[in-house]
Write an enzyme that holds these catalytic residues in place. Structure first.
Site, PDB file in Angstrom:
ATOM      1  N   GLN A 109      36.758 -51.322  30.767  1.00  0.00           N
ATOM      2  CA  GLN A 109      35.925 -52.337  30.099  1.00  0.00           C
ATOM      3  C   GLN A 109      34.627 -51.691  29.597  1.00  0.00           C
ATOM      4  O   GLN A 109      34.160 -51.955  28.500  1.00  0.00           O
ATOM      5  CB  GLN A 109      35.584 -53.472  31.074  1.00  0.00           C
ATOM      6  CG  GLN A 109      36.809 -54.263  31.519  1.00  0.00           C
ATOM      7  CD  GLN A 109      36.445 -55.502  32.326  1.00  0.00           C
ATOM      8  OE1 GLN A 109      35.343 -55.616  32.854  1.00  0.00           O
ATOM      9  NE2 GLN A 109      37.366 -56.427  32.427  1.00  0.00           N
ATOM     10  N   ILE A 111      33.898 -48.595  28.793  1.00  0.00           N
ATOM     11  CA  ILE A 111      33.989 -47.602  27.701  1.00  0.00           C
ATOM     12  C   ILE A 111      34.113 -48.268  26.338  1.00  0.00           C
ATOM     13  O   ILE A 111      33.923 -47.636  25.300  1.00  0.00           O
ATOM     14  CB  ILE A 111      35.179 -46.636  27.967  1.00  0.00           C
ATOM     15  CG1 ILE A 111      35.015 -45.300  27.209  1.00  0.00           C
ATOM     16  CG2 ILE A 111      36.511 -47.278  27.616  1.00  0.00           C
ATOM     17  CD1 ILE A 111      33.941 -44.422  27.740  1.00  0.00           C
ATOM     18  N   HIS A 113      32.026 -50.079  25.127  1.00  0.00           N
ATOM     19  CA  HIS A 113      30.671 -50.029  24.560  1.00  0.00           C
ATOM     20  C   HIS A 113      30.479 -48.647  23.956  1.00  0.00           C
ATOM     21  O   HIS A 113      30.188 -47.683  24.658  1.00  0.00           O
ATOM     22  CB  HIS A 113      29.641 -50.370  25.636  1.00  0.00           C
ATOM     23  CG  HIS A 113      29.815 -51.772  26.132  1.00  0.00           C
ATOM     24  ND1 HIS A 113      29.091 -52.834  25.637  1.00  0.00           N
ATOM     25  CD2 HIS A 113      30.698 -52.300  27.014  1.00  0.00           C
ATOM     26  CE1 HIS A 113      29.510 -53.949  26.211  1.00  0.00           C
ATOM     27  NE2 HIS A 113      30.479 -53.654  27.055  1.00  0.00           N
ATOM     28  N   ARG A 124      42.108 -33.731  34.832  1.00  0.00           N
ATOM     29  CA  ARG A 124      43.010 -32.636  34.444  1.00  0.00           C
ATOM     30  C   ARG A 124      42.588 -31.386  35.206  1.00  0.00           C
ATOM     31  O   ARG A 124      43.405 -30.581  35.605  1.00  0.00           O
ATOM     32  CB  ARG A 124      42.885 -32.330  32.942  1.00  0.00           C
ATOM     33  CG  ARG A 124      43.339 -33.427  32.041  1.00  0.00           C
ATOM     34  CD  ARG A 124      43.238 -32.980  30.601  1.00  0.00           C
ATOM     35  NE  ARG A 124      44.223 -31.939  30.295  1.00  0.00           N
ATOM     36  CZ  ARG A 124      44.244 -31.227  29.168  1.00  0.00           C
ATOM     37  NH1 ARG A 124      43.337 -31.439  28.241  1.00  0.00           N
ATOM     38  NH2 ARG A 124      45.178 -30.321  28.969  1.00  0.00           N
ATOM     39  N   ARG A 196      48.232 -37.321  37.976  1.00  0.00           N
ATOM     40  CA  ARG A 196      47.274 -38.444  38.017  1.00  0.00           C
ATOM     41  C   ARG A 196      47.860 -39.733  37.471  1.00  0.00           C
ATOM     42  O   ARG A 196      47.343 -40.806  37.730  1.00  0.00           O
ATOM     43  CB  ARG A 196      46.012 -38.090  37.245  1.00  0.00           C
ATOM     44  CG  ARG A 196      46.279 -37.877  35.766  1.00  0.00           C
ATOM     45  CD  ARG A 196      45.003 -37.717  34.996  1.00  0.00           C
ATOM     46  NE  ARG A 196      45.275 -37.196  33.653  1.00  0.00           N
ATOM     47  CZ  ARG A 196      44.330 -37.010  32.757  1.00  0.00           C
ATOM     48  NH1 ARG A 196      43.083 -37.269  33.041  1.00  0.00           N
ATOM     49  NH2 ARG A 196      44.627 -36.545  31.560  1.00  0.00           N
ATOM     50  N   ARG A 223      27.545 -57.845  29.949  1.00  0.00           N
ATOM     51  CA  ARG A 223      28.167 -57.541  31.235  1.00  0.00           C
ATOM     52  C   ARG A 223      27.406 -58.091  32.440  1.00  0.00           C
ATOM     53  O   ARG A 223      27.963 -58.118  33.541  1.00  0.00           O
ATOM     54  CB  ARG A 223      28.360 -56.029  31.371  1.00  0.00           C
ATOM     55  CG  ARG A 223      29.201 -55.418  30.264  1.00  0.00           C
ATOM     56  CD  ARG A 223      30.595 -56.040  30.184  1.00  0.00           C
ATOM     57  NE  ARG A 223      31.394 -55.412  29.127  1.00  0.00           N
ATOM     58  CZ  ARG A 223      32.653 -55.712  28.870  1.00  0.00           C
ATOM     59  NH1 ARG A 223      33.293 -56.641  29.562  1.00  0.00           N
ATOM     60  NH2 ARG A 223      33.311 -55.114  27.889  1.00  0.00           N
TER      61      ARG A 223
HETATM   62  C1  LIG Z   1      33.590 -61.388  28.492  1.00  0.00           C
HETATM   63  C2  LIG Z   1      34.268 -60.352  27.636  1.00  0.00           C
HETATM   64  C3  LIG Z   1      35.627 -60.414  27.375  1.00  0.00           C
HETATM   65  C4  LIG Z   1      36.255 -59.447  26.585  1.00  0.00           C
HETATM   66  N1  LIG Z   1      37.602 -59.516  26.355  1.00  0.00           N
HETATM   67  C5  LIG Z   1      38.220 -58.562  25.615  1.00  0.00           C
HETATM   68  C6  LIG Z   1      39.640 -58.611  25.376  1.00  0.00           C
HETATM   69  O1  LIG Z   1      40.329 -59.500  25.825  1.00  0.00           O
HETATM   70  N2  LIG Z   1      40.199 -57.604  24.640  1.00  0.00           N
HETATM   71  C7  LIG Z   1      39.461 -56.590  24.087  1.00  0.00           C
HETATM   72  O2  LIG Z   1      40.028 -55.717  23.440  1.00  0.00           O
HETATM   73  N3  LIG Z   1      38.121 -56.531  24.305  1.00  0.00           N
HETATM   74  C8  LIG Z   1      37.495 -57.476  25.035  1.00  0.00           C
HETATM   75  N4  LIG Z   1      36.128 -57.396  25.256  1.00  0.00           N
HETATM   76  C9  LIG Z   1      35.395 -56.255  24.699  1.00  0.00           C
HETATM   77  C10 LIG Z   1      34.575 -56.659  23.451  1.00  0.00           C
HETATM   78  O3  LIG Z   1      35.429 -57.109  22.406  1.00  0.00           O
HETATM   79  C11 LIG Z   1      33.752 -55.450  22.959  1.00  0.00           C
HETATM   80  O4  LIG Z   1      34.627 -54.414  22.615  1.00  0.00           O
HETATM   81  C12 LIG Z   1      32.798 -54.938  24.007  1.00  0.00           C
HETATM   82  O5  LIG Z   1      32.077 -55.991  24.577  1.00  0.00           O
HETATM   83  C13 LIG Z   1      31.827 -53.945  23.380  1.00  0.00           C
HETATM   84  O6  LIG Z   1      30.969 -54.648  22.521  1.00  0.00           O
HETATM   85  P1  LIG Z   1      30.399 -53.997  21.203  1.00  0.00           P
HETATM   86  O7  LIG Z   1      31.505 -53.526  20.300  1.00  0.00           O
HETATM   87  O8  LIG Z   1      29.450 -55.001  20.599  1.00  0.00           O
HETATM   88  O9  LIG Z   1      29.556 -52.764  21.809  1.00  0.00           O
HETATM   89  P2  LIG Z   1      29.322 -51.320  21.210  1.00  0.00           P
HETATM   90  O10 LIG Z   1      30.592 -50.589  21.037  1.00  0.00           O
HETATM   91  O11 LIG Z   1      28.264 -50.685  22.066  1.00  0.00           O
HETATM   92  O12 LIG Z   1      28.746 -51.572  19.778  1.00  0.00           O
HETATM   93  C14 LIG Z   1      27.456 -52.170  19.601  1.00  0.00           C
HETATM   94  C15 LIG Z   1      27.420 -52.703  18.184  1.00  0.00           C
HETATM   95  O13 LIG Z   1      27.520 -51.609  17.284  1.00  0.00           O
HETATM   96  C16 LIG Z   1      28.328 -51.974  16.167  1.00  0.00           C
HETATM   97  N5  LIG Z   1      29.494 -51.083  16.134  1.00  0.00           N
HETATM   98  C17 LIG Z   1      29.793 -50.087  17.023  1.00  0.00           C
HETATM   99  N6  LIG Z   1      30.897 -49.458  16.660  1.00  0.00           N
HETATM  100  C18 LIG Z   1      31.337 -50.055  15.536  1.00  0.00           C
HETATM  101  C19 LIG Z   1      32.448 -49.876  14.673  1.00  0.00           C
HETATM  102  N7  LIG Z   1      33.342 -48.919  14.883  1.00  0.00           N
HETATM  103  N8  LIG Z   1      32.589 -50.694  13.630  1.00  0.00           N
HETATM  104  C20 LIG Z   1      31.699 -51.659  13.380  1.00  0.00           C
HETATM  105  N9  LIG Z   1      30.624 -51.904  14.133  1.00  0.00           N
HETATM  106  C21 LIG Z   1      30.432 -51.100  15.191  1.00  0.00           C
HETATM  107  C22 LIG Z   1      28.695 -53.440  16.359  1.00  0.00           C
HETATM  108  O14 LIG Z   1      27.731 -54.236  15.717  1.00  0.00           O
HETATM  109  C23 LIG Z   1      28.581 -53.626  17.836  1.00  0.00           C
HETATM  110  O15 LIG Z   1      28.330 -54.967  18.231  1.00  0.00           O
HETATM  111  C24 LIG Z   1      35.488 -58.365  26.031  1.00  0.00           C
HETATM  112  C25 LIG Z   1      34.116 -58.303  26.291  1.00  0.00           C
HETATM  113  C26 LIG Z   1      33.502 -59.267  27.084  1.00  0.00           C
HETATM  114  C27 LIG Z   1      32.025 -59.150  27.361  1.00  0.00           C
END
Ligand SMILES: Cc1cc2nc3c(=O)[nH]c(=O)nc-3n(C[C@H](O)[C@H](O)[C@H](O)COP(=O)(O)OP(=O)(O)OC[C@H]3O[C@@H](n4cnc5c(N)ncnc54)[C@H](O)[C@@H]3O)c2cc1C
Length: 303
Positions: A109, A111, A113, A124, A196, A223
């Site tokens: 979960q 990673i 971010h 490894r 592993r 989180r």
């Molecule tokens: C309660 C909860 C439930 C969840 N359930 C699921 C689930 O069922 N399945 C699932 O797959 N995930 C799930 N997630 C994960 C969620 O969809 C996000 O992947 C995770 O919270 C990371 O958020 P983020 O992408 O905003 O963060 P970061 O990756 O840190 O990115 C921060 C911000 O940078 C921008 N950004 C970063 N990279 C990119 C990119 N490549 N393209 C465009 N913009 C970018 C976006 O604006 C993003 O909001 C869940 C998360 C939470 C908190």
């Protein structure tokens, strides 16, 4: 055990040393440096390094030459203004590097971010320790009946005992087989990178995680929230305590506007306006779906 006696000795030795610097330091953060704060049964978070303080945020916002002579009250006001108006780049001037020990299913979960720098322990190259997350009895909850992505009441009695038995038994058996496959005693020994794959998702891994304050706040907003799974939330809560000691003004603004605040849709705002005028508003005349209305009621504590 979060850290072994030998690891604790290394931490103690690191804490005995100090280095003169002209850079900003924060007493609250110095108190945390290197110390492992236990999380879950074998995990921890510990600060390995940090850069910046509250003043670094206002300094960048003002593009100052020195540390600036503004009073704390001015800094607090400016930081609150920046947070309120999503002027986020000054918060990126602060960074923190954490060493985190966490179960693999929590790491999956975490990673997600992507806006952090990560280096994970190599399974490894090295052999993973025999350490598995086994939930405390109060965390052994049943599947929620109202939220597919959540948990309900705590399991009790025979069912709790049976589940614990399964978790412990499977973890032990898988680790025994992992060791058996690795063993070079009279056999070639399977490569670590292959052996592993037999380990369950509750085995512990470790990484160094470096992130700037803006993206850390985004991580904590998601989180440390009640909707996050408890096993990652406890890590976020531990980090919140560290951040509150590191950048108290920024953390207080974050707590107020993000952690404790809510975003209302334009439909929800219209309902609030009608309620303030004394109109009786319910889901049927709100224009909101049942789910939206439930969350709206929860947000403004209608019940
Ligand atoms: C309660 C909860 C439930 C969840 N359930 C699921 C689930 O069922 N399945 C699932 O797959 N995930 C799930 N997630 C994960 C969620 O969809 C996000 O992947 C995770 O919270 C990371 O958020 P983020 O992408 O905003 O963060 P970061 O990756 O840190 O990115 C921060 C911000 O940078 C921008 N950004 C970063 N990279 C990119 C990119 N490549 N393209 C465009 N913009 C970018 C976006 O604006 C993003 O909001 C869940 C998360 C939470 C908190």
């Amino acid at each position: 055990m979060p850290v072994t006696p030998a690891q604790q000795a290394e931490i103690d030795e690191a804490r005995r040393q100090s280095h003169p610097t002209m850079r900003a330091t924060v007493p609250g953060m110095e108190a945390h440096l290197f110390t492992a704060h236990p999380v879950l049964d074998h995990g921890f978070i510990r600060v390995v390094d940090y850069m910046g303080d509250d003043a670094a945020i206002t300094q960048a916002a003002r593009v100052s030459y020195g540390r600036g002579t503004k009073q704390v009250t001015n800094d607090a006001g400016l930081i609150r203004y920046l947070m309120r108006h999503w002027h986020s780049t000054p918060f990126e001037m602060c960074e923190v590097k954490l060493h985190v020990k966490l179960p693999v299913f929590v790491a999956r979960q975490w990673i997600r971010h992507r806006t952090a720098n990560v280096n994970e322990y190599s399974a490894r190259y090295s052999i993973l320790d025999r350490e598995f997350y086994i939930p405390a009895p109060e965390a052994l909850a049943a599947q929620s009946t109202v939220n597919n992505q959540g948990r309900g009441d705590v399991l009790a009695g025979d069912e709790a005992a049976r589940v614990l038995e399964i978790l412990k038994g499977d973890s032990t058996r898988c680790y025994d087989h992992y060791q058996e496959m690795l063993s070079a005693d009279g056999q070639a020994g399977l490569a670590r990178e292959l052996a592993r794959m037999n380990l369950p998702a509750n085995v512990y891994t470790q990484w160094y995680w470096k992130v700037d304050l803006h993206n850390l706040f985004h991580f904590l907003r998601l989180r440390a929230d009640a909707h996050a799974q408890m096993e990652i939330r406890v890590y976020a809560d531990a980090i919140c305590q560290v951040v509150a000691d590191w950048v108290p003004l920024a953390y207080s603004a974050f707590e107020d506007y993000r952690l404790g605040g809510v975003t209302l849709s334009s439909k929800a705002m219209e309902c609030v306006r009608r309620m303030v005028k004394g109109e009786s508003v319910d889901q049927a005349n709100s224009g909101m779906s049942a789910g939206e209305w439930r969350e709206f009621e929860g947000a403004i504590e209608l019940n």
